[in-house]
Design a protein around this motif. Structure first.
Motif, PDB file in Angstrom:
ATOM      1  N   ALA A  70      39.394  46.211   5.289  1.00  0.00           N
ATOM      2  CA  ALA A  70      37.969  45.994   5.546  1.00  0.00           C
ATOM      3  C   ALA A  70      37.253  45.476   4.309  1.00  0.00           C
ATOM      4  N   ALA A  71      37.577  46.053   3.143  1.00  0.00           N
ATOM      5  CA  ALA A  71      36.941  45.602   1.902  1.00  0.00           C
ATOM      6  C   ALA A  71      37.291  44.161   1.607  1.00  0.00           C
ATOM      7  N   ALA A  72      38.562  43.807   1.806  1.00  0.00           N
ATOM      8  CA  ALA A  72      38.988  42.430   1.548  1.00  0.00           C
ATOM      9  C   ALA A  72      38.318  41.459   2.506  1.00  0.00           C
ATOM     10  N   ALA A  73      38.242  41.842   3.796  1.00  0.00           N
ATOM     11  CA  ALA A  73      37.637  40.960   4.790  1.00  0.00           C
ATOM     12  C   ALA A  73      36.154  40.743   4.522  1.00  0.00           C
ATOM     13  N   LEU A  74      35.433  41.822   4.227  1.00  0.00           N
ATOM     14  CA  LEU A  74      33.995  41.695   3.996  1.00  0.00           C
ATOM     15  C   LEU A  74      33.714  40.904   2.726  1.00  0.00           C
ATOM     16  N   ALA A  75      34.503  41.133   1.682  1.00  0.00           N
ATOM     17  CA  ALA A  75      34.313  40.381   0.445  1.00  0.00           C
ATOM     18  C   ALA A  75      34.561  38.898   0.678  1.00  0.00           C
ATOM     19  N   ALA A  76      35.573  38.566   1.486  1.00  0.00           N
ATOM     20  CA  ALA A  76      35.861  37.160   1.764  1.00  0.00           C
ATOM     21  C   ALA A  76      34.718  36.506   2.528  1.00  0.00           C
ATOM     22  N   VAL A  77      34.138  37.242   3.480  1.00  0.00           N
ATOM     23  CA  VAL A  77      33.003  36.702   4.242  1.00  0.00           C
ATOM     24  C   VAL A  77      31.797  36.488   3.332  1.00  0.00           C
ATOM     25  N   GLU A  78      31.497  37.481   2.487  1.00  0.00           N
ATOM     26  CA  GLU A  78      30.359  37.356   1.569  1.00  0.00           C
ATOM     27  C   GLU A  78      30.539  36.146   0.652  1.00  0.00           C
ATOM     28  N   THR A  79      31.753  35.950   0.163  1.00  0.00           N
ATOM     29  CA  THR A  79      32.017  34.819  -0.717  1.00  0.00           C
ATOM     30  C   THR A  79      31.870  33.502   0.029  1.00  0.00           C
ATOM     31  N   ALA A  80      32.359  33.454   1.270  1.00  0.00           N
ATOM     32  CA  ALA A  80      32.295  32.219   2.051  1.00  0.00           C
ATOM     33  C   ALA A  80      30.859  31.789   2.316  1.00  0.00           C
ATOM     34  N   PHE A  81      29.967  32.761   2.529  1.00  0.00           N
ATOM     35  CA  PHE A  81      28.578  32.443   2.839  1.00  0.00           C
ATOM     36  C   PHE A  81      27.679  32.386   1.604  1.00  0.00           C
ATOM     37  N   ASP A  82      28.249  32.578   0.434  1.00  0.00           N
ATOM     38  CA  ASP A  82      27.473  32.491  -0.799  1.00  0.00           C
ATOM     39  C   ASP A  82      27.181  31.024  -1.090  1.00  0.00           C
ATOM     40  N   PRO A  83      25.905  30.609  -1.099  1.00  0.00           N
ATOM     41  CA  PRO A  83      25.601  29.189  -1.343  1.00  0.00           C
ATOM     42  C   PRO A  83      26.051  28.712  -2.704  1.00  0.00           C
ATOM     43  N   ASN A  84      26.246  29.643  -3.643  1.00  0.00           N
ATOM     44  CA  ASN A  84      26.701  29.224  -4.971  1.00  0.00           C
ATOM     45  C   ASN A  84      28.203  29.024  -5.051  1.00  0.00           C
ATOM     46  N   SER A  85      28.927  29.394  -3.974  1.00  0.00           N
ATOM     47  CA  SER A  85      30.381  29.335  -4.047  1.00  0.00           C
ATOM     48  C   SER A  85      30.922  27.921  -4.043  1.00  0.00           C
ATOM     49  N   LEU A  86      30.081  26.945  -3.647  1.00  0.00           N
ATOM     50  CA  LEU A  86      30.540  25.564  -3.620  1.00  0.00           C
ATOM     51  C   LEU A  86      30.280  24.850  -4.937  1.00  0.00           C
ATOM     52  N   ALA A  87      29.577  25.493  -5.828  1.00  0.00           N
ATOM     53  CA  ALA A  87      29.329  24.905  -7.147  1.00  0.00           C
ATOM     54  C   ALA A  87      30.348  25.456  -8.139  1.00  0.00           C
ATOM     55  N   ALA A  88      30.105  25.193  -9.410  1.00  0.00           N
ATOM     56  CA  ALA A  88      30.991  25.748 -10.433  1.00  0.00           C
ATOM     57  C   ALA A  88      30.992  27.268 -10.321  1.00  0.00           C
ATOM     58  N   LEU A  89      32.174  27.854 -10.446  1.00  0.00           N
ATOM     59  CA  LEU A  89      32.321  29.281 -10.199  1.00  0.00           C
ATOM     60  C   LEU A  89      32.142  30.086 -11.478  1.00  0.00           C
ATOM     61  N   PRO A  90      31.008  30.769 -11.649  1.00  0.00           N
ATOM     62  CA  PRO A  90      30.900  31.713 -12.762  1.00  0.00           C
ATOM     63  C   PRO A  90      31.730  32.942 -12.460  1.00  0.00           C
ATOM     64  N   LEU A  91      32.119  33.646 -13.483  1.00  0.00           N
ATOM     65  CA  LEU A  91      32.808  34.924 -13.322  1.00  0.00           C
ATOM     66  C   LEU A  91      31.740  36.007 -13.370  1.00  0.00           C
TER      67      LEU A  91
END
Length: 288
Positions: A70-91
């Protein structure tokens, strides 16, 4: 019934908070609604995920296995919908309080010098995993026992505890304090991300009054105005100094472990290994 993201969020909140009451407050929903959501999820999966036989809820073996997924799935969804995820990836490095203490600046400076092409963003997030299980950060600095499902941890160091008292109180006149010295005062407890609970005291000298707060700022204010005393680690006085607050060594309380944590089972940020290496080196470097 079709399962939705709210079922995953509900289960993870219950797993992290340990009670329906705290999980419902965190999700801003009623306790009956949260209990129904958990029953729906268990009915869909055909297994019991949470053992409700004790006052403090515990995950079943199936619950622990499902928690990682569940944690992995939710984190993946949050990352996919993050508008910043398509730009340069900060850590993104999260923390609920104090980060790496007085080692925070050395870590950030070394990172900027060695990896200038990858921004390292330090983010304070006021929850038990500093946003890690919700996909808000890529790694987190967490103190105390880490029980959230789906996380991998590495111990960086252990911090000694300190008593935090009003500067004009009689307690501030002493060179060091014990747990028993604090019991006549209300104890300020950060119920969201703190490492102090009443279980820290032996039963015979356990405090009877507490003040519950939800973040470091409220905790410091309660102590500064003389409403309570608190317990923290040596990281706090190095970051939060104030003329109305005094820090004194606490001689009979165990140290607090500080972990670097990240999610299991989801694609990690490509610079995570470099962060782990630098954090180890900074944490174990001799004091100047």
């Amino acid at each position: 019934m079709t399962m939705e993201l709210r079922h995953l969020r509900a289960f993870l909140a219950i797993a992290e908070e340990g009670t329906i009451t705290r999980a419902a407050a965190r999700l801003h929903i009623g306790q009956p609604a949260l209990s129904r959501t958990l029953r729906q999820l268990e009915g869909h999966l055909g297994v019991r995920l949470v053992d409700r036989s004790t006052h403090h809820l515990e995950l079943t073996a199936a619950g622990r296995r499902f928690g990682d997924k569940a944690a992995a799935a939710l984190a993946a969804v949050e990352t996919a919908f993050d508008p910043n995820s398509l730009a340069a990836l900060p850590l993104r490095l999260g923390h609920p309080w104090a980060a790496l203490g007085d080692l925070t600046v050395p870590l950030l400076r070394r990172w900027d010098a060695e990896y200038p092409e990858v921004p390292l963003e330090l983010r304070r997030v006021d929850d038990r995993t500093a946003g890690l299980t919700r996909g808000k950060v890529d790694a987190a600095l967490l103190r105390g026992e880490v029980t959230a499902p789906g996380l991998v941890t590495e111990l960086l160091l252990e911090e000694e505890r300190v008593a935090v008292v009003p500067a004009d109180s009689s307690l501030a006149e002493r060179g060091s304090l014990t747990l028993a010295d604090l019991t006549e005062w209300p104890i300020a407890l950060n119920t969201v991300a703190g490492t102090t609970t009443l279980d820290l005291w032996p039963a015979a000298v356990r405090p009877t009054t507490t003040i519950e707060v939800v973040n470091t700022d409220e905790w410091l204010t309660a102590i500064a105005v003389g409403r309570a005393v608190g317990i923290s680690t040596t990281a706090t006085p190095r970051l939060h100094t104030h003329p109305t607050i005094a820090y004194r060594p606490l001689t009979d309380a165990p140290p607090v472990p500080l972990f670097l944590a990240w999610r299991r089972g989801t694609p990690a940020h490509p610079a995570l290994p470099q962060l782990l290496r630098l954090a180890r080196e900074v944490a174990t470097a001799p004091s100047p």
